[in-house]
Design a protein around this motif. Structure first.
Motif, PDB file in Angstrom:
ATOM      1  N   PHE A 257      98.029  67.238 -35.088  1.00 61.17           N
ATOM      2  CA  PHE A 257      98.416  67.424 -36.703  1.00 61.17           C
ATOM      3  C   PHE A 257      97.598  68.479 -37.212  1.00 61.17           C
ATOM      4  O   PHE A 257      98.367  69.156 -37.923  1.00 61.17           O
ATOM      5  N   PHE A 258      96.191  68.648 -37.054  1.00 60.13           N
ATOM      6  CA  PHE A 258      95.840  69.820 -37.608  1.00 60.13           C
ATOM      7  C   PHE A 258      96.052  71.031 -37.143  1.00 60.13           C
ATOM      8  O   PHE A 258      96.017  72.306 -37.755  1.00 60.13           O
ATOM      9  N   ILE A 259      96.131  71.102 -35.722  1.00 60.53           N
ATOM     10  CA  ILE A 259      96.436  72.315 -35.088  1.00 60.53           C
ATOM     11  C   ILE A 259      97.859  72.848 -35.256  1.00 60.53           C
ATOM     12  O   ILE A 259      98.034  74.066 -35.465  1.00 60.53           O
ATOM     13  N   LEU A 260      98.768  71.902 -35.134  1.00 57.21           N
ATOM     14  CA  LEU A 260     100.277  72.389 -35.275  1.00 57.21           C
ATOM     15  C   LEU A 260     100.755  72.326 -36.499  1.00 57.21           C
ATOM     16  O   LEU A 260     101.719  72.890 -37.047  1.00 57.21           O
TER      17      LEU A 260
ATOM     18  N   ALA B 168     105.453  70.200 -37.501  1.00 55.33           N
ATOM     19  CA  ALA B 168     105.571  70.203 -36.150  1.00 55.33           C
ATOM     20  C   ALA B 168     105.825  69.172 -35.438  1.00 55.33           C
ATOM     21  O   ALA B 168     105.995  67.925 -35.926  1.00 55.33           O
ATOM     22  N   SER B 169     106.414  69.210 -34.058  1.00 54.58           N
ATOM     23  CA  SER B 169     106.699  68.020 -33.369  1.00 54.58           C
ATOM     24  C   SER B 169     106.336  68.252 -31.919  1.00 54.58           C
ATOM     25  O   SER B 169     106.274  69.325 -31.435  1.00 54.58           O
ATOM     26  N   ILE B 170     105.882  67.247 -31.436  1.00 60.09           N
ATOM     27  CA  ILE B 170     105.499  67.013 -29.849  1.00 60.09           C
ATOM     28  C   ILE B 170     106.308  66.248 -29.118  1.00 60.09           C
ATOM     29  O   ILE B 170     107.015  65.295 -29.435  1.00 60.09           O
ATOM     30  N   SER B 171     106.423  66.626 -27.882  1.00 59.78           N
ATOM     31  CA  SER B 171     107.352  65.855 -26.899  1.00 59.78           C
ATOM     32  C   SER B 171     106.718  64.586 -26.586  1.00 59.78           C
ATOM     33  O   SER B 171     105.395  64.408 -26.517  1.00 59.78           O
ATOM     34  N   VAL B 172     107.739  63.403 -26.708  1.00 63.66           N
ATOM     35  CA  VAL B 172     107.185  62.256 -26.395  1.00 63.66           C
ATOM     36  C   VAL B 172     106.616  61.854 -24.817  1.00 63.66           C
ATOM     37  O   VAL B 172     105.941  60.874 -24.832  1.00 63.66           O
TER      38      VAL B 172
END
Lengths: 144, 73
Positions: free
Chosen positions: A98-101, A105-109
């Motif tokens: 959360f803090f880096i992206l 942003a979204s990340i893969s499940v």
């Protein structure tokens, strides 16, 4: 060293060996074939599953007291340490991206099973280490 | 797990009772030998039921086995 200590030590050794071999395998595969194929090295983490056989390997002696109130207290505290650090890890796994992206942003499940597995192994590892630390050397020279 | 204010006479009592071994006391109290060792050395403060069991094993009152020293006194 009593049965609980032996099981804890077995868990620490299997998880450590599995983690070490996985890191080496991923490192080698990363150089050879790159990501994401290098993640196949995580297959070595399966060695950690051998820890599940510890209860069969170290069986209880019949007719002998092998677990009392002190052992239960040690186990409860160790479990608390294991779950506590796992909670911390889940928190970090959620907050660091959360803090880096950033919030948009979204990340893969596909990361979720890795987080789940990693946190589970961490719980067992910390639990086992906490058991070994609490017993310490107080039973030096004792064969129970 | 230990309690610095709690002392005990288990070691002395064992020797006064036909040199009872730690294992014998452990068997009578229903705990492991490691626990008896930890209690004797003050590294573990036993629960009240266990303290009573140990006292009963020696046939004396709990105050004769365990002593609590109040820091303020």
């Amino acid at each position: 060293m009593n049965r609980v200590q032996k099981i804890a030590l077995f868990f620490v050794v299997t998880i450590s060996v599995a983690f070490l071999l996985s890191c080496i395998a991923i490192g080698i595969l990363y150089v050879k074939v790159g990501m994401p194929k290098a993640l196949a090295g995580l297959g070595f983490m399966g060695i950690a599953g051998l820890g599940g056989f510890s209860a069969l390997i170290f069986q209880t002696e019949k007719g002998k007291v092998t677990l009392d109130e002190r052992d239960r207290l040690i186990n409860r505290r160790a479990a608390l340490a294991g779950f506590g650090t796992s909670y911390l890890l889940v928190g970090l796994a959620c907050m660091i991206p959360f803090f880096i992206l950033g919030p948009k942003a979204s990340i893969s499940v596909s990361w979720l099973p890795y987080i789940f597995g990693g946190v589970g192994l961490n719980m067992f590892f910390v639990h086992s280490v906490a058991i070994l630390i609490q017993y310490g050397r107080s039973d030096k020279g004792e064969k129970v | 797990m230990g309690n610095n204010n709690l002392s005990n006479q288990i070691r002395r009592l064992r020797f006064e009772n036909d040199q009872m071994t730690q294992q014998e006391l452990a068997d009578k109290a229903g705990v492991t030998r490691q626990t008896i060792i930890a209690i004797e050395s003050g590294k573990y403060a036993p629960s009240l039921p266990l303290a009573f069991k140990i006292a009963q094993t020696f046939g004396i009152s709990i105050e004769d086995v365990f002593q609590y020293e109040n820091e303020q006194s």
